[in-house]
Scaffold this motif. Structure first.
Motif, short mmCIF file in Angstrom:
data_model
loop_
_atom_site.label_atom_id
_atom_site.label_comp_id
_atom_site.label_asym_id
_atom_site.label_seq_id
_atom_site.Cartn_x
_atom_site.Cartn_y
_atom_site.Cartn_z
N GLU A 1 22.51 -15.57 73.97
CA GLU A 1 23.57 -16.50 74.37
C GLU A 1 23.17 -17.31 75.59
O GLU A 1 23.48 -18.51 75.68
CB GLU A 1 24.85 -15.72 74.65
N ALA A 2 22.44 -16.68 76.53
CA ALA A 2 22.03 -17.38 77.75
C ALA A 2 21.15 -18.59 77.43
O ALA A 2 21.24 -19.63 78.09
CB ALA A 2 21.29 -16.42 78.69
N ASP A 3 20.31 -18.47 76.40
CA ASP A 3 19.44 -19.59 76.02
C ASP A 3 20.27 -20.76 75.50
O ASP A 3 19.96 -21.93 75.78
CB ASP A 3 18.45 -19.14 74.94
N ILE A 4 21.30 -20.44 74.73
CA ILE A 4 22.15 -21.51 74.19
C ILE A 4 22.94 -22.18 75.32
O ILE A 4 23.07 -23.40 75.36
CB ILE A 4 23.07 -20.96 73.10
N ARG A 5 23.44 -21.37 76.25
CA ARG A 5 24.16 -21.95 77.39
C ARG A 5 23.25 -22.84 78.21
O ARG A 5 23.66 -23.92 78.67
CB ARG A 5 24.77 -20.83 78.24
N ASP A 6 22.01 -22.41 78.42
CA ASP A 6 21.05 -23.23 79.18
C ASP A 6 20.78 -24.55 78.45
O ASP A 6 20.68 -25.61 79.08
CB ASP A 6 19.74 -22.47 79.39
N ALA A 7 20.63 -24.48 77.13
CA ALA A 7 20.39 -25.69 76.35
C ALA A 7 21.56 -26.65 76.45
O ALA A 7 21.37 -27.87 76.58
CB ALA A 7 20.11 -25.33 74.89
#
Length: 440
Positions: free
Chosen positions: A182-188
């Motif tokens: 989820e953190a990767d999607i939030r960063d994107a």
């Protein structure tokens, strides 16, 4: 909540992103027809470009797209070289006629390219087609999205982007071969907003292996917190005979038809309650987004990218398997990347198959598009036979539609059945249902 009529959803039907559908494409219609269509484009025609990048850094098991793994820069570079040649050839045939309003990049994953390769591709397109300030949209894999790509999107002025999220549930991600924290999607998302993306879409899926209603609820709740302007909520289509990579998915872990229907219904209700407007059956948009505005104004359209506010009647597809559409013609490029590269490198148009659209096809296509986009259709002029008219009776008995004179109108709770109802307008669907997925 929608009412579940299992018998009305048992038959697989097309998504109707074109009419006739790809099942009717034939090699009898190919490059010569494409050249004629390009040569006949009006000076003032509105044109949209679609560019296909058939590579991903990692291949997801559920995916039915025409894509392969970008496991060597040489294959990506040679594909780009061929794509540049095709751009030159098509632009020469078009002869500066028409106005390019939009350029969409899909795949695969366009960010399988390096950021500077993407920028060069945009430059070639805008220069070759004399495109002044086109609206640029890009499909992205959050797993390969970083600062260099965010900067590239900002520099080319991209306004729309779509992230392949599918699910936030870790165990479901493992089951489909797409692990993305989820953190990767939030960063994107944060990087895309900083890059100037005004309309962001999330692709979400229900009916995935090992996924239950709670998993879907939690995924939608998380998506809502990130507030993308658009959400597409699709049902997973399990067709391992046609898509061999899906053989890695355990069919025993898939939800049944009734559970899938319940997931779709709950997802619809959650998104509407969160302020999204339902667009057709499986798209949702916030009220200020251009897609929602087009739906309210009666300008919503449907093409190979799904529901869209793009009003262009000419769509030119570039790249392996890309589809081009004209009022009276649909053609698809060679799917095999090797053969595509050879044809493009030889300065040839790459259309490999297609279909000419008769007057009846155009009338039926307009009716199907209007029905799916706006919930009603004028059937006068479609040439429906008595048997075709009678096919609506089963839906009328369930109070899912009304027919008044020549106008068919869907009931408020008929959205899940819209594609099945549209299939009654499709004379090609007699013996080819097995090629398609179920409507829900």
């Amino acid at each position: 909540m929608w009412t579940y009529h299992h018998d009305l959803l048992a038959r697989p039907v097309p998504r109707y992103t074109s009419f006739p559908t790809a099942a009717e494409f034939s090699p009898d219609t190919c490059a010569g027809d494409y050249a004629d269509a390009l040569g006949a484009v009006r000076e003032d025609a509105e044109i949209s470009l679609y560019v296909h990048i058939p590579y991903c850094e990692q291949i997801c098991w559920y995916c039915g797209c025409n894509t392969g793994r970008a496991n060597g820069r040489a294959r990506v570079s040679s594909y780009l070289a061929a794509l540049f040649e095709e751009i030159f050839t098509v632009a020469k045939c078009l002869g500066a006629r028409g106005k390019i309003g939009r350029i969409a990049f899909g795949g695969g994953s366009p960010n399988a390219l390096k950021a500077d390769e993407f920028q060069e591709l945009v430059r070639r397109l805008t220069n070759s087609f004399a495109a002044e300030s086109p609206l640029v949209s890009v499909e992205l894999d959050p797993r390969g999205f970083g600062p260099s790509w965010a900067q590239a999107l900002s520099e080319v002025g991209a306004a729309h982007a779509s992230l392949g999220v599918q699910t936030f549930a870790p165990h479901v991600q493992h089951a489909i071969g797409r692990v993305q924290p989820e953190a990767d999607i939030r960063d994107a998302v944060a990087a895309l907003r900083a890059a100037g993306i005004r309309s962001l879409n999330f692709d979400l899926m229900y009916g995935l292996p090992g996924q239950d209603s709670d998993d879907l609820r939690e995924t939608i709740e998380t998506a809502i917190t990130l507030r993308p302007e658009r959400i597409a909520l699709f049902g997973y289509a399990h067709m391992p005979k046609a898509i061999p990579r899906q053989c890695r998915i355990d069919a025993r872990s898939l939800a049944g038809a009734a559970e899938r229907f319940d997931m779709a219904a709950r997802g619809h209700d959650m998104l509407v309650a969160a302020g999204y407007e339902a667009i057709g059956f499986d798209h949702f948009a916030l009220p200020h987004d251009p897609l929602a505005a087009a739906a309210r104004a009666g300008r919503l359209r449907r093409n190979f990218q799904g529901f869209t506010e793009d009003g262009a009647d000419v769509l030119i597809g570039l790249g392996a398997s890309a589809i081009s559409q004209f009022p009276d013609l649909i053609v698809q490029n060679e799917k095999n990347i090797g053969r595509y590269r050879m044809r493009a490198g030889a300065g040839q148009l790459c259309a490999d198959k297609g279909v000419r659209r008769s007057a009846r096809d155009r009338a039926r296509g307009r009716a199907i598009e209007t029905l799916l986009c706006h919930g009603h259709a004028d059937l006068t002029g479609t040439g429906l036979t008595e048997a075709e008219w009678s096919a609506f009776a089963v839906f009328q008995r369930r109070q899912l539609l009304t027919v008044d004179g020549g106008t068919l109108r869907l009931a408020a709770d008929a959205a899940p059945y819209a594609r099945s109802i549209a299939a009654a307008l499709d004379p090609y669907r007699q013996n080819s249902a097995g090629r398609f997925s179920h409507a829900v």
